[in-house]
Design an enzyme around this catalytic site. Structure first.
Site, mmCIF file in Angstrom:
data_model
loop_
_atom_site.group_PDB
_atom_site.id
_atom_site.type_symbol
_atom_site.label_atom_id
_atom_site.label_comp_id
_atom_site.label_asym_id
_atom_site.label_seq_id
_atom_site.Cartn_x
_atom_site.Cartn_y
_atom_site.Cartn_z
ATOM 1 N N GLU A 174 0.799 -1.246 0.000
ATOM 2 C CA GLU A 174 0.000 0.000 0.000
ATOM 3 C C GLU A 174 0.822 1.283 0.000
ATOM 4 O O GLU A 174 0.581 2.176 0.809
ATOM 5 C CB GLU A 174 -0.957 -0.015 1.206
ATOM 6 C CG GLU A 174 -1.866 -1.229 1.227
ATOM 7 C CD GLU A 174 -2.684 -1.373 2.516
ATOM 8 O OE1 GLU A 174 -2.657 -0.457 3.354
ATOM 9 O OE2 GLU A 174 -3.338 -2.415 2.685
ATOM 10 N N GLU B 49 -5.967 -11.098 -1.003
ATOM 11 C CA GLU B 49 -6.751 -10.892 0.230
ATOM 12 C C GLU B 49 -8.234 -10.858 -0.116
ATOM 13 O O GLU B 49 -8.963 -9.940 0.258
ATOM 14 C CB GLU B 49 -6.338 -9.580 0.917
ATOM 15 C CG GLU B 49 -4.847 -9.492 1.219
ATOM 16 C CD GLU B 49 -4.442 -8.233 1.980
ATOM 17 O OE1 GLU B 49 -5.309 -7.532 2.518
ATOM 18 O OE2 GLU B 49 -3.232 -7.964 2.046
HETATM 19 O O1 G3I Z 1 -3.027 -8.599 19.107
HETATM 20 C C1 G3I Z 1 -3.740 -7.501 19.713
HETATM 21 C C2 G3I Z 1 -4.282 -7.912 21.041
HETATM 22 O O2 G3I Z 1 -3.208 -8.196 21.918
HETATM 23 C C3 G3I Z 1 -5.145 -6.766 21.602
HETATM 24 O O3 G3I Z 1 -5.747 -7.188 22.783
HETATM 25 C C4 G3I Z 1 -6.238 -6.400 20.609
HETATM 26 C C5 G3I Z 1 -7.074 -5.206 21.090
HETATM 27 O O4 G3I Z 1 -7.622 -4.505 20.007
HETATM 28 O O5 G3I Z 1 -5.625 -6.034 19.393
HETATM 29 C C6 G3I Z 1 -4.881 -7.081 18.800
HETATM 30 O O6 G3I Z 1 -4.311 -6.640 17.591
HETATM 31 C C7 G3I Z 1 -5.207 -6.502 16.513
HETATM 32 C C8 G3I Z 1 -4.729 -7.404 15.393
HETATM 33 O O7 G3I Z 1 -5.540 -7.203 14.256
HETATM 34 C C9 G3I Z 1 -4.780 -8.874 15.787
HETATM 35 O O8 G3I Z 1 -6.083 -9.263 16.055
HETATM 36 C C10 G3I Z 1 -5.220 -5.058 16.057
HETATM 37 O O9 G3I Z 1 -5.811 -4.243 17.062
HETATM 38 C C11 G3I Z 1 -5.998 -4.915 14.764
HETATM 39 O O10 G3I Z 1 -5.820 -3.581 14.268
HETATM 40 C C12 G3I Z 1 -5.452 -5.880 13.743
HETATM 41 O O11 G3I Z 1 -6.203 -5.749 12.569
HETATM 42 C C13 G3I Z 1 -5.623 -6.297 11.408
HETATM 43 C C14 G3I Z 1 -5.330 -5.188 10.394
HETATM 44 O O12 G3I Z 1 -4.848 -5.734 9.183
HETATM 45 C C15 G3I Z 1 -4.256 -4.259 10.924
HETATM 46 O O13 G3I Z 1 -3.045 -4.929 11.088
HETATM 47 C C16 G3I Z 1 -6.581 -7.312 10.809
HETATM 48 O O14 G3I Z 1 -6.703 -8.419 11.704
HETATM 49 C C17 G3I Z 1 -6.064 -7.791 9.453
HETATM 50 O O15 G3I Z 1 -7.052 -8.583 8.832
HETATM 51 C C18 G3I Z 1 -5.769 -6.600 8.561
HETATM 52 O O16 G3I Z 1 -5.182 -7.088 7.360
HETATM 53 C C19 G3I Z 1 -4.902 -6.097 6.353
HETATM 54 C C20 G3I Z 1 -3.673 -6.537 5.611
HETATM 55 O O17 G3I Z 1 -2.619 -6.741 6.512
HETATM 56 C C21 G3I Z 1 -3.274 -5.512 4.541
HETATM 57 N N1 G3I Z 1 -4.397 -5.241 3.646
HETATM 58 C C22 G3I Z 1 -5.640 -4.868 4.304
HETATM 59 C C23 G3I Z 1 -6.040 -5.949 5.322
HETATM 60 C C24 G3I Z 1 -7.356 -5.659 5.933
HETATM 61 O O18 G3I Z 1 -7.264 -4.496 6.700
#
Ligand code: G3I
Length: 361
Positions: A146, A251
């Site tokens: 991105e 994705e």
């Molecule tokens: O691991 C922590 C946990 O310890 C904590 O308690 C919790 C509280 O919110 O958060 C957890 O982390 C989260 C993580 O996912 C794991 O579940 C983050 O807040 C959350 O922001 C994160 O979201 C991910 C997002 O990317 C940001 O990294 C999504 O699961 C994931 O599906 C999404 O994937 C992205 C691709 O990497 C890039 N393209 C877009 C796609 C969708 O957004």
């Protein structure tokens, strides 16, 4: 193939990966809990239908390298072992992104903006350490994720502010050095938009001109029932093919819920709209008519993927079942969405049978 029947789709001709084995890899994003064995039914589905997996979060900078000099390789190591045991092509996601990168990366020890020299050094250390650890075990790395805005301009991330375009070239150079056998990818959303697609084609050509290797471009594929227009998507798949750039869908998911602001469709994870009842129309189950529309949409997409299969190396879904999809929380937190091929009870949706049928045409 009786195992398949245990998981409820009742077919007898093998899973998605077998059906498409002559066309492209078929993969899914997998999360930490699933890798740890916390959701065995999801793992069973992965074993039956997918020959590639991508860690949904655990190789992102904030997870694998949360503090200077501190690496958390446990989840990544467990995934590598699981992928080896199941003969899955493992995708590394992702080395450079403007999201999920800790603040310290861009700061010096006084909390000021890091110098170009310091940031270059950190980028090098991160890529050589992380991609180096998994040298020979990763099928391909999403080296950069991105970096462009939808209009094709460079995103004004801190990477770009401090290092300019150079950061992208350095990332590919370091990744190639760290793991010469891994494929190297650029990954982005909304690549069906001509402006963004052209920027990516120019980028690939610039990389090649500098003697740097890039093996494919990943179209993320966070779609809805009515977007993108498949003519636009086909335009981009065709343009990549003409430019001799292999493509992948990395994705894939199809949201069935209303999007609050059509101009912001894509996958910008900073969006967060307030939950309102009209934005969450199916909290208790999916009406049959919507199920039909989902099937129809998956069939149209796979027809297109089949048409371009000679230039397409992989189709990966962003998750295994609807109960853990990120779409339940984006761009509105706490909704009930139905974007994947397997439902909350680990059952194959009608779309699976239709997508399998297409592979036989
Ligand atoms: O691991 C922590 C946990 O310890 C904590 O308690 C919790 C509280 O919110 O958060 C957890 O982390 C989260 C993580 O996912 C794991 O579940 C983050 O807040 C959350 O922001 C994160 O979201 C991910 C997002 O990317 C940001 O990294 C999504 O699961 C994931 O599906 C999404 O994937 C992205 C691709 O990497 C890039 N393209 C877009 C796609 C969708 O957004």
């Amino acid at each position: 193939m009786c195992v398949l029947q245990l998981n409820g789709w009742g077919g007898d001709q093998g899973g998605l990966m077998s059906a498409y084995e002559d066309a492209f890899l078929v993969g899914a994003a997998i999360n930490r809990n699933q890798v740890a064995g916390g959701e065995p039914k999801a793992l069973n589905l992965a074993r039956e239908h997918f020959n590639s997996v991508t860690p949904e979060n655990d190789l992102k900078w904030e997870k694998v390298h949360p503090e200077p000099g501190q690496f958390n390789f446990g989840p990544g190591d467990r995934l590598v072992a699981l992928a080896e045991a199941n003969d899955w092509a493992l995708i590394g996601h992702t080395l450079v992104w403007h999201q999920q990168t800790p603040d310290w990366v861009f700061q010096d020890e006084d909390g000021n903006l890091a110098s170009a020299e310091l940031l270059r050094e950190r980028l090098k250390d991160h890529i050589l350490t992380v991609a180096g650890r998994y040298r020979g075990k990763i099928h391909g790395w999403d080296v950069a994720n991105e970096i462009f805005n939808d209009d094709g301009s460079w995103r004004e991330s801190l990477w770009y502010t401090i290092l300019g375009e150079e950061y992208l070239y350095l990332a590919f150079e370091y990744a190639q050095k760290a793991d010469p056998s891994a494929e190297l990818y650029y990954n982005d959303y909304n690549l069906w938009k001509a402006s963004k697609r052209e920027a990516v084609i120019n980028l690939v050509q610039a990389l090649r001109k500098r003697g740097l290797r890039i093996d494919a471009v990943g179209f993320q594929g966070h779609y809805g029932l009515d977007y993108p227009d498949l003519k636009d998507l086909e335009g981009s798949l065709k343009a990549m093919k003409m430019a001799k750039i292999p493509t992948m869908v990395t994705e894939l998911d199809i949201s069935l819920l209303p999007f609050p602001n059509a101009d912001q469709r894509g996958a910008d994870i900073s969006l967060n709209f307030e939950l309102q009842a009209h934005l969450n129309p199916y909290p208790d189950g999916l009406p049959p008519e919507m199920e039909k529309q989902l099937t129809k949409r998956y069939v149209s997409l796979f027809k297109l993927f089949n048409k371009y299969q000679d230039n397409m190396t992989r189709v990966t879904f962003w998750g295994i079942t609807d109960n853990t999809t990120w779409r339940n929380n984006w761009p509105v937190h706490g909704r009930t969405d139905y974007p994947l091929l397997f439902d909350r009870n680990y059952q194959a949706k009608p779309a699976v049978e239709e997508v399998l049928k297409l592979s036989r045409n």
